[in-house]
Design an enzyme around this catalytic site. Structure first.
Site, PDB file in Angstrom:
ATOM      1  N   GLU A  87       8.871  60.067  66.258  1.00  0.00           N
ATOM      2  CA  GLU A  87       7.988  60.594  67.310  1.00  0.00           C
ATOM      3  C   GLU A  87       7.786  59.653  68.497  1.00  0.00           C
ATOM      4  OE1 GLU A  87       4.351  61.954  65.547  1.00  0.00           O
ATOM      5  OE2 GLU A  87       5.372  63.558  64.465  1.00  0.00           O
TER       6      GLU A  87
ATOM      7  N   GLU B 109       8.781  66.649  59.008  1.00  0.00           N
ATOM      8  CA  GLU B 109       7.361  66.728  58.672  1.00  0.00           C
ATOM      9  C   GLU B 109       6.862  68.137  58.973  1.00  0.00           C
ATOM     10  OE1 GLU B 109       4.662  63.862  60.499  1.00  0.00           O
ATOM     11  OE2 GLU B 109       6.111  62.245  60.198  1.00  0.00           O
TER      12      GLU B 109
HETATM   13  C1  GBH Z   1       2.633  63.000  62.714  1.00  0.00           C
HETATM   14  O1  GBH Z   1       2.129  62.966  63.994  1.00  0.00           O
HETATM   15  C2  GBH Z   1       2.920  61.602  62.261  1.00  0.00           C
HETATM   16  O2  GBH Z   1       4.309  61.354  62.197  1.00  0.00           O
HETATM   17  C3  GBH Z   1       2.271  61.248  60.962  1.00  0.00           C
HETATM   18  O3  GBH Z   1       2.309  59.871  60.801  1.00  0.00           O
HETATM   19  C4  GBH Z   1       0.876  61.807  60.938  1.00  0.00           C
HETATM   20  O4  GBH Z   1       0.144  61.383  59.825  1.00  0.00           O
HETATM   21  C5  GBH Z   1       0.999  63.311  60.918  1.00  0.00           C
HETATM   22  O5  GBH Z   1       1.776  63.778  61.980  1.00  0.00           O
HETATM   23  C6  GBH Z   1      -0.333  64.048  60.956  1.00  0.00           C
HETATM   24  O6  GBH Z   1      -0.991  63.775  62.140  1.00  0.00           O
HETATM   25  O7  GBH Z   1      -6.320  63.533  68.659  1.00  0.00           O
HETATM   26  O8  GBH Z   1      -6.052  65.509  70.008  1.00  0.00           O
HETATM   27  O9  GBH Z   1      -5.420  63.387  70.890  1.00  0.00           O
HETATM   28  C7  GBH Z   1       1.870  64.225  64.575  1.00  0.00           C
HETATM   29  C8  GBH Z   1       1.656  64.094  66.051  1.00  0.00           C
HETATM   30  C9  GBH Z   1       0.245  62.915  67.536  1.00  0.00           C
HETATM   31  C10 GBH Z   1      -0.549  64.852  66.472  1.00  0.00           C
HETATM   32  C11 GBH Z   1      -1.177  62.527  67.890  1.00  0.00           C
HETATM   33  C12 GBH Z   1      -1.957  64.472  66.835  1.00  0.00           C
HETATM   34  C13 GBH Z   1      -3.351  63.316  68.393  1.00  0.00           C
HETATM   35  C14 GBH Z   1      -3.924  64.477  69.121  1.00  0.00           C
HETATM   36  N1  GBH Z   1       0.281  63.694  66.341  1.00  0.00           N
HETATM   37  N2  GBH Z   1      -1.985  63.699  68.041  1.00  0.00           N
HETATM   38  S1  GBH Z   1      -5.552  64.196  69.716  1.00  0.00           S
END
Ligand code: GBH
Length: 480
Positions: free
Chosen positions: A199, A387
């Site tokens: 990512e 994922e």
């Molecule tokens: C993945 O990220 C990761 O690869 C993994 O490590 C993680 O545990 C899993 O998904 C679940 O989250 O708080 O509204 O600003 C997913 C992509 C990027 C989604 C950060 C949530 C924060 C959004 N993530 N994002 S916010």
């Protein structure tokens, strides 16, 4: 023929109960019926789970591991929920055998785990730390002993703290390639599949632009674009390093959370709009990797803030891949539009449902469109869902977690993934996020994504209803 599947199942179950009163049959056998409209996956479809080093391992000071940016960040007041850190996490550094058993009990045959770069190179570069490598050798051997194939992610955000400037420095991309060369050389006798990075947007934009993730910086656009460039360059250099150092036949790809665009209606114009949006809105990342160039649109939009690109970079970035891994959680809806872009992203209604994480809007068709858009645009040889999964407000009651909402989320996503497989898209496998509850980055331990409930005081793992459900999906190679 009007008999419902459920009633038919019951009849079969009752009959079986009489015939084999003393034999305990697995429930999926009892539920099976000739008329059941099970959605069967292709015969060799791979079912797995995913995790990441900093989220599960703990043992941050064991056997010579150097600190990562996530150690520093999580120990900085105010950065994570209640100051949670990955110091202990799921203690998988010590409990990995138990964790392999959890996988085994579900019948999983592939497991995606990541390596902590600073366990192998405590300073990011220099002399490798054999004790760090030995841990992953133990884990890999334990998996193989249980007939579970390890799929290794080389970088899931825990960048060695010692690297000056982190991803702001081009040297970090080179350091990553050296680390990838070493690890793939050491492990490719037992590990057949590697993912370079996980990512891009999370360890570039969220880390250097929004400041939400480690190292928590808020840089101006020009510098952020350079960070992005170093991220994709690191990926490309690592692909080449792996090909040069790993055993012949080693398969290489990446795990990317491309923004997935779902057409508001399945008509030609909206489908076309979703495709355009996919290319343009992933321009600094997946598009650059798949095409070996930045789109004209991206360069135009960024203007003087565009990244500085050295000769040969784009070719490296576009190094051919054996597969593309997609992390899929939530959709963006798109419709056709007469603007120059030809698409517009539709604003969500306030009533749009989401899971426990406020960002995790539910739209199960996202997984079909992830596979289809990427396949239609770039025709990768193979795809994995690296994922997919969700947070839920899991509570342990009388020793059980009845996470019917997670089962709902998963069942619907798999139904739509089945559609992609049955239409012939080259989807090879599915890694469910996650094997167990773990350190959910800035959300600390407040959000649970696991198939297994973790009691962080005792480290006891308890399979949730969803784990039981997944075991049956795997046993049937089908979703109902
Ligand atoms: C993945 O990220 C990761 O690869 C993994 O490590 C993680 O545990 C899993 O998904 C679940 O989250 O708080 O509204 O600003 C997913 C992509 C990027 C989604 C950060 C949530 C924060 C959004 N993530 N994002 S916010």
């Amino acid at each position: 023929m009007n008999i419902s599947r459920r009633r038919f199942g019951k009849t079969v179950a009752a009959a079986a109960g009489v015939a084999f009163a003393s034999v305990s049959l697995p429930r999926f056998v009892l539920a099976q019926s000739p008329t059941a409209s099970l959605l069967k996956f292709p015969p060799k479809f791979l079912w797995g789970c995913a995790t990441a080093s900093y989220q599960i391992e703990g043992g941050v000071k064991e056997d010579g591991r150097g600190p990562s940016v996530w150690d520093t960040f999580s120990h900085t007041p105010g950065k994570t929920f209640r100051g949670d850190t990955g110091d202990v996490a799921d203690d998988s550094y010590h409990l990995y055998k138990e964790d392999v058993k959890l996988l085994k009990d579900m019948g999983v045959t592939v497991y995606r785990l990541s390596i902590s770069w600073s366990r192998i190179f405590p300073n990011g570069t220099g002399q490798p730390n054999e004790k760090g490598l030995a841990y992953y050798q133990r884990v890999v051997d334990e998996l193989l002993k249980n007939n579970i194939a390890p799929y290794i992610t080389l970088f899931h955000w825990d960048l060695p703290q010692a690297l000056p400037g982190g991803w702001q420095s081009r040297d970090t991309s080179k350091a990553f390639a050296d680390y990838a060369a070493y690890v793939s050389k050491q492990l490719s006798d037992r590990v057949h599949d590697f993912f370079t990075t996980n990512e891009f947007v999370c360890f570039t934009d969220l880390s250097y632009k929004n400041g939400q993730f480690a190292p928590g910086l808020k840089l101006p656009d020009k510098q952020v674009n350079q960070v992005r460039h170093h991220g994709i360059l690191a990926h490309g250099l690592a692909v080449q390093a792996i090909r040069a150092n790993a055993r012949a036949g080693t398969q290489v790809g990446l795990a990317e959370n491309a923004t997935v665009h779902v057409p508001v209606i399945e008509s030609r114009e909206h489908i076309e709009a979703a495709r355009r949006a996919t290319r343009e809105r992933n321009a600094p990342f997946l598009t650059a990797v798949m095409e070996g160039k930045y789109t004209d649109g991206y360069l135009e939009r960024e203007g003087t803030n565009a990244p500085k690109v050295e000769a040969g970079d784009m070719k490296v970035i576009g190094s051919p891949l054996d597969f593309v891994g997609l992390n899929v959680y939530t959709p963006e809806y798109v419709r056709a539009d007469s603007s120059r872009d030809g698409f517009v992203v539709v604003q969500r209604q306030t009533s749009a449902p989401h899971m426990a994480s406020p960002w995790l809007y539910i739209g199960p068709e996202v997984i079909y469109w992830a596979v289809r858009n990427v396949s239609d645009i770039w025709k990768p040889k193979a795809l994995y869902i690296t994922e997919n999964g969700c947070s839920a407000d899991d509570e342990l009651r009388d020793g059980r977690v009845e996470d019917t909402d997670r089962v709902m989320y998963l069942r619907n996503h798999l139904t739509h993934l089945h559609r992609a497989a049955s239409e012939g898209y080259p989807i090879k496998g599915y890694f469910l996020w996650s094997l167990m509850d773990n350190f959910e980055w800035a959300d600390g331990y407040s959000k649970r994504f696991g198939l297994h409930y973790v009691d962080y005081k005792t480290q006891k793992r308890t399979p949730k209803l969803s784990a039981e459900w997944y075991r049956e999906v795997i046993a049937r190679n089908a979703v109902e």
